[in-house]
Write a protein that holds these residues in place. Structure first.
Motif, PDB file in Angstrom:
ATOM      1  N   CYS A  43       0.927  -1.035   0.009  1.00  0.00           N
ATOM      2  CA  CYS A  43      -0.138  -0.086   0.004  1.00  0.00           C
ATOM      3  C   CYS A  43       0.864   1.342   0.099  1.00  0.00           C
ATOM      4  O   CYS A  43       0.460   2.090  -0.448  1.00  0.00           O
ATOM      5  CB  CYS A  43      -0.891  -0.115   1.275  1.00  0.00           C
ATOM      6  N   ASP A  48      -2.195  -2.363  -5.372  1.00  0.00           N
ATOM      7  CA  ASP A  48      -2.906  -3.239  -4.684  1.00  0.00           C
ATOM      8  C   ASP A  48      -2.810  -4.551  -5.166  1.00  0.00           C
ATOM      9  O   ASP A  48      -3.608  -5.621  -4.891  1.00  0.00           O
ATOM     10  CB  ASP A  48      -4.433  -2.943  -5.036  1.00  0.00           C
ATOM     11  N   CYS A 130      -5.195  -1.184   2.197  1.00  0.00           N
ATOM     12  CA  CYS A 130      -4.906   0.273   1.341  1.00  0.00           C
ATOM     13  C   CYS A 130      -5.793   1.328   1.747  1.00  0.00           C
ATOM     14  O   CYS A 130      -6.092   2.117   0.767  1.00  0.00           O
ATOM     15  CB  CYS A 130      -4.415   0.306   0.040  1.00  0.00           C
TER      16      CYS A 130
END
Length: 132
Positions: A43, A48, A130
């Protein structure tokens, strides 16, 4: 009559007993370092995924593999606890009692480690990765 083990069998038995005691705690440490650092480092870099692998899949592996190690250590501690019983009147009563106690401690430590891995895994997988 006491049956003597070969040095190799004694070494393997001793190492297996120590795995039964410390295996789950070691797996918990691996889980804590791997699962959360994968999430944080990916993150922080703004990704991702991890080398083309989805981040949740990588975190799931960082939960499942240590959980399998902790479950193996739990099984080893149960097996050791059931097989190593102090025999009263035996010459090796003290070392057998010590091994039985270590197996019992391993039983509880591995149960706790497996629960902590499961709860940490739920937190790592349920919380969205994230989030900023």
């Amino acid at each position: 009559m006491s049956e003597r083990l070969s040095p190799r069998a004694a070494l393997v038995g001793g190492l297996l007993l120590w795995f039964a005691v410390l295996g789950g705690v070691s797996a918990w440490a691996v889980h804590a370092l791997a699962a959360w650092s994968i999430d944080e480092l990916a993150c922080e870099a703004g990704h991702d995924n991890l080398a083309g692998f989805p981040l949740t899949g990588a975190i799931a592996l960082a939960v499942l593999l240590p959980a399998a190690g902790a479950a193996a250590a739990l099984a080893a501690s149960v097996l050791a606890w059931r097989r190593v019983r102090p025999n009263h009147g035996d010459g090796d009563e003290r070392s057998t009692g010590r091994a039985h106690l270590l197996a019992f401690v391993g039983l509880w430590l591995n149960t706790l480690a497996l629960a902590m891995i499961a709860l940490g895994g739920v937190a790592a997988l349920v919380l969205p990765p994230c989030q900023r």
